[in-house]
Write a protein that holds these residues in place. Structure first.
Motif, PDB file in Angstrom:
ATOM      1  N   ALA A   9      20.990  -8.023  -3.223  1.00  0.00           N
ATOM      2  CA  ALA A   9      20.532  -6.808  -3.904  1.00  0.00           C
ATOM      3  C   ALA A   9      21.467  -5.639  -3.623  1.00  0.00           C
ATOM      4  O   ALA A   9      21.816  -4.870  -4.528  1.00  0.00           O
ATOM      5  CB  ALA A   9      19.107  -6.467  -3.468  1.00  0.00           C
ATOM      6  N   VAL A  10      21.888  -5.476  -2.369  1.00  0.00           N
ATOM      7  CA  VAL A  10      22.815  -4.399  -2.029  1.00  0.00           C
ATOM      8  C   VAL A  10      24.143  -4.603  -2.752  1.00  0.00           C
ATOM      9  O   VAL A  10      24.754  -3.647  -3.253  1.00  0.00           O
ATOM     10  CB  VAL A  10      23.012  -4.319  -0.505  1.00  0.00           C
ATOM     11  CG1 VAL A  10      24.154  -3.363  -0.159  1.00  0.00           C
ATOM     12  CG2 VAL A  10      21.730  -3.860   0.179  1.00  0.00           C
ATOM     13  N   THR A  65       0.815  -1.208   0.000  1.00  0.00           N
ATOM     14  CA  THR A  65       0.000   0.000   0.000  1.00  0.00           C
ATOM     15  C   THR A  65       0.849   1.259   0.000  1.00  0.00           C
ATOM     16  O   THR A  65       0.331   2.348  -0.253  1.00  0.00           O
ATOM     17  CB  THR A  65      -0.918   0.004   1.234  1.00  0.00           C
ATOM     18  OG1 THR A  65      -0.111  -0.091   2.423  1.00  0.00           O
ATOM     19  CG2 THR A  65      -1.890  -1.168   1.195  1.00  0.00           C
ATOM     20  N   ASN A  66       2.140   1.131   0.285  1.00  0.00           N
ATOM     21  CA  ASN A  66       3.008   2.307   0.301  1.00  0.00           C
ATOM     22  C   ASN A  66       3.757   2.499  -1.011  1.00  0.00           C
ATOM     23  O   ASN A  66       4.674   3.314  -1.094  1.00  0.00           O
ATOM     24  CB  ASN A  66       4.002   2.235   1.473  1.00  0.00           C
ATOM     25  CG  ASN A  66       4.951   1.044   1.370  1.00  0.00           C
ATOM     26  OD1 ASN A  66       4.927   0.284   0.400  1.00  0.00           O
ATOM     27  ND2 ASN A  66       5.786   0.877   2.380  1.00  0.00           N
ATOM     28  N   GLY A  67       3.413   1.743  -2.054  1.00  0.00           N
ATOM     29  CA  GLY A  67       4.004   1.952  -3.372  1.00  0.00           C
ATOM     30  C   GLY A  67       5.375   1.360  -3.572  1.00  0.00           C
ATOM     31  O   GLY A  67       6.062   1.695  -4.530  1.00  0.00           O
ATOM     32  N   ALA A  68       5.800   0.445  -2.690  1.00  0.00           N
ATOM     33  CA  ALA A  68       7.128  -0.151  -2.822  1.00  0.00           C
ATOM     34  C   ALA A  68       7.244  -0.937  -4.128  1.00  0.00           C
ATOM     35  O   ALA A  68       6.309  -1.622  -4.534  1.00  0.00           O
ATOM     36  CB  ALA A  68       7.410  -1.074  -1.642  1.00  0.00           C
ATOM     37  N   VAL A  69       8.388  -0.808  -4.782  1.00  0.00           N
ATOM     38  CA  VAL A  69       8.672  -1.616  -5.958  1.00  0.00           C
ATOM     39  C   VAL A  69       9.667  -2.706  -5.572  1.00  0.00           C
ATOM     40  O   VAL A  69      10.292  -2.656  -4.512  1.00  0.00           O
ATOM     41  CB  VAL A  69       9.238  -0.770  -7.120  1.00  0.00           C
ATOM     42  CG1 VAL A  69       8.203   0.244  -7.596  1.00  0.00           C
ATOM     43  CG2 VAL A  69      10.539  -0.081  -6.722  1.00  0.00           C
ATOM     44  N   ASP A  70       9.798  -3.696  -6.452  1.00  0.00           N
ATOM     45  CA  ASP A  70      10.638  -4.845  -6.141  1.00  0.00           C
ATOM     46  C   ASP A  70      12.097  -4.549  -6.460  1.00  0.00           C
ATOM     47  O   ASP A  70      12.626  -4.932  -7.495  1.00  0.00           O
ATOM     48  CB  ASP A  70      10.157  -6.065  -6.921  1.00  0.00           C
ATOM     49  CG  ASP A  70      10.765  -7.361  -6.400  1.00  0.00           C
ATOM     50  OD1 ASP A  70      11.699  -7.274  -5.576  1.00  0.00           O
ATOM     51  OD2 ASP A  70      10.299  -8.441  -6.793  1.00  0.00           O
ATOM     52  N   THR A  71      12.748  -3.880  -5.545  1.00  0.00           N
ATOM     53  CA  THR A  71      14.166  -3.547  -5.723  1.00  0.00           C
ATOM     54  C   THR A  71      15.075  -4.742  -5.495  1.00  0.00           C
ATOM     55  O   THR A  71      16.276  -4.660  -5.753  1.00  0.00           O
ATOM     56  CB  THR A  71      14.576  -2.430  -4.747  1.00  0.00           C
ATOM     57  OG1 THR A  71      14.329  -2.873  -3.411  1.00  0.00           O
ATOM     58  CG2 THR A  71      13.782  -1.157  -5.003  1.00  0.00           C
ATOM     59  N   VAL A  72      14.519  -5.846  -5.005  1.00  0.00           N
ATOM     60  CA  VAL A  72      15.322  -7.016  -4.670  1.00  0.00           C
ATOM     61  C   VAL A  72      15.343  -8.024  -5.809  1.00  0.00           C
ATOM     62  O   VAL A  72      16.408  -8.433  -6.272  1.00  0.00           O
ATOM     63  CB  VAL A  72      14.808  -7.671  -3.376  1.00  0.00           C
ATOM     64  CG1 VAL A  72      15.545  -8.972  -3.081  1.00  0.00           C
ATOM     65  CG2 VAL A  72      14.958  -6.708  -2.193  1.00  0.00           C
ATOM     66  N   PHE A  73      14.169  -8.431  -6.309  1.00  0.00           N
ATOM     67  CA  PHE A  73      14.100  -9.541  -7.251  1.00  0.00           C
ATOM     68  C   PHE A  73      13.882  -9.141  -8.707  1.00  0.00           C
ATOM     69  O   PHE A  73      14.188  -9.924  -9.613  1.00  0.00           O
ATOM     70  CB  PHE A  73      12.974 -10.500  -6.850  1.00  0.00           C
ATOM     71  CG  PHE A  73      13.202 -11.199  -5.537  1.00  0.00           C
ATOM     72  CD1 PHE A  73      14.195 -12.152  -5.403  1.00  0.00           C
ATOM     73  CD2 PHE A  73      12.421 -10.909  -4.429  1.00  0.00           C
ATOM     74  CE1 PHE A  73      14.407 -12.819  -4.193  1.00  0.00           C
ATOM     75  CE2 PHE A  73      12.613 -11.555  -3.219  1.00  0.00           C
ATOM     76  CZ  PHE A  73      13.616 -12.509  -3.100  1.00  0.00           C
ATOM     77  N   SER A  74      13.329  -7.983  -8.976  1.00  0.00           N
ATOM     78  CA  SER A  74      12.948  -7.623 -10.340  1.00  0.00           C
ATOM     79  C   SER A  74      14.138  -7.177 -11.186  1.00  0.00           C
ATOM     80  O   SER A  74      14.816  -6.198 -10.857  1.00  0.00           O
ATOM     81  CB  SER A  74      11.901  -6.502 -10.328  1.00  0.00           C
ATOM     82  OG  SER A  74      11.704  -5.974 -11.616  1.00  0.00           O
TER      83      SER A  74
END
Length: 459
Positions: free
Chosen positions: A265-266, A149-158
């Motif tokens: 991801a980091v 609900t806070n608009g997070a995108v998949d910065t880890v897997f996408s």
């Protein structure tokens, strides 16, 4: 709980620079997940090791404007400034950089540097523009198919989001005098910290596990360096998978994959920074305390059919395991304790005997199963985990209570945060401390002044 900063300003940052990192020559799609180049000698540093006569941490402020009048009025010895970047402002569209914003960001950094102030840059990855949110499968999904609900995108897997982030970081490094920076901060969450989305992202506290899109489950469009789920389509808490019983070992392996994906991801973002020409360390903000070893043991015994304080389990935060992995894959990584003197420290300080302060032997006690660990505040656990991993630490106070900071109604006042956090920074051996926020020293919002900061650090 971490913080993003005051309204309109991204999350806080601090830096310590130990050594330069050699560039990695692989193309983004071919990057290996773990191999890293050796460190090489380095540039401007915030580490006390660079100045042997100085026992104190470096002192600074968070969310600095580098305004000339504030630079002129800064307390003696406060010579670090965090300047925050915004992804959505630098790249409002996919095919262009906002030249005006880039010029303004460069000017802010240059003003601080010219005044002898060392600058840490917040990467701003936690503020993706609308066009990134619209990318195919950009939204992170939980086990019920919900998106945050806070608009997070998949910065880890996408892979699509990773590619966009890589290009943004290249443009960001080109926009500023990167060779003059003493740190760049990288996180994975909408708070700019290490972690999958927290309970606030789903509308159902402690309910969501954020690894159920096609990329993490089937490997479709998976980001470089990541691996698909070891138990495809298994949902934590279920007792069977593909017709057989799920064992605690299965649950531990799944959680190790889920938690380890954050470090991977980091590491990929750090590799992007090096390829873009940045030669300093990467600062990884760490909120809360992560899952304690005993709590993780209890969770895997019931195949993750449980929750842990602060949502650490579903955020994937296991600092005891994650920080050594970070040390092994991100050269010159620095851990930023984002809630120095948060509400957990207030509670620990009131115990008899008090448990708020770091002590010799904490690193060993963290993995010994000592029953007192549950009384430790977030800062003490994270500092011990970083010490075990051989990583330097920096810290920042939570700031005033509010939805965009780490402060709560149970936190100390900002005046008390300044006093206690400075003491904790010294006692826990932090390399640097930044007060959150600069505005609170130069406006009437908190009642504090630069003179109060000077008095707190003995200047």
């Amino acid at each position: 709980m971490g913080k993003r900063g005051v309204p309109g300003v991204p999350v806080r940052v601090l830096a310590v620079l130990l050594a330069l990192v050699a560039s990695c020559g692989a193309a983004p799609a071919e990057r290996p997940p773990a191999a890293v180049p050796p460190a090489v000698p380095a540039v401007p540093s915030l580490s006390p090791a660079a100045a042997p006569a100085r026992a104190d941490p470096a002192w600074g402020v968070v969310d600095s404007t580098c305004a000339p009048e504030r630079l002129a009025a800064r307390p003696a010895g406060v010579d670090v400034a965090v300047v925050e970047a915004h992804w959505d402002r630098l790249e409002p569209t996919a095919d262009a950089v906002d030249a005006g914003y880039a010029d303004g960001l460069r000017a802010s950094v240059q003003r601080c540097v010219d005044a002898g102030v060392r600058v840490v840059l917040g990467s701003g990855l936690q503020y993706p523009p609308g066009w990134v949110r619209a990318l195919p499968d950009a939204a992170v999904r939980d086990q019920a198919g919900r998106t945050p609900t806070n608009g997070a995108v998949d910065t880890v897997f996408s892979a699509a989001v990773a590619a966009a982030a890589d290009r943004y970081l290249q443009r960001l490094v080109a926009a500023v005098p990167a060779d003059r920076l003493v740190g760049i901060r990288v996180g994975t969450s909408t708070a700019g910290e290490l972690g999958h989305p927290g309970p606030e992202a789903s509308g159902a506290a402690f309910d969501s596990w954020w690894a159920f899109g096609p990329a993490p489950q089937q490997g479709q469009g998976l980001a470089p360096g990541q691996i698909p789920s070891p138990l495809p389509d298994w949902i934590p808490g279920r007792r069977t998978w593909q017709g057989r019983a799920v064992t605690p070992a299965d649950a531990r392996a799944w959680f190790g994959w889920y938690s380890g994906s954050l470090v991977r991801a980091v590491a990929d973002r750090a590799r992007s920074l090096r390829e873009a020409g940045y030669r300093g360390p990467v600062h990884v903000p760490a909120a809360g305390r992560g899952v304690l070893p005993a709590a993780l043991d209890a969770a895997v015994a019931v195949v993750l059919d449980t929750a842990v304080r602060d949502g650490a389990l579903r955020r994937g935060l296991d600092y005891v395991a994650d920080l050594p992995a970070l040390a092994g894959t991100v050269p010159n990584a620095v851990v930023d304790i984002t809630g120095l003197d948060d509400a957990t420290a207030v509670r620990a300080r009131r115990l008899s005997p008090p448990q708020d302060r770091c002590r010799p032997g904490d690193a060993e006690a963290l993995v010994s199963g000592a029953p007192s660990l549950d009384d430790w505040p977030n800062q003490r656990v994270t500092a011990a985990a970083a010490a075990r991993a051989g990583l330097p630490t920096v810290g920042e106070n939570p700031g005033p209570p509010g939805p965009t900071t780490g402060g709560t109604a149970d936190s100390d006042s900002e005046a008390d945060q300044l006093r206690y956090a400075v003491s904790y920074a010294r006692g826990c051996g932090l390399s640097a401390f930044l007060f959150a926020f600069e505005d609170d020293l130069y406006t009437d919002r908190s009642g504090l002044t630069p003179a109060d900061y000077a008095a707190a650090i003995g200047r």
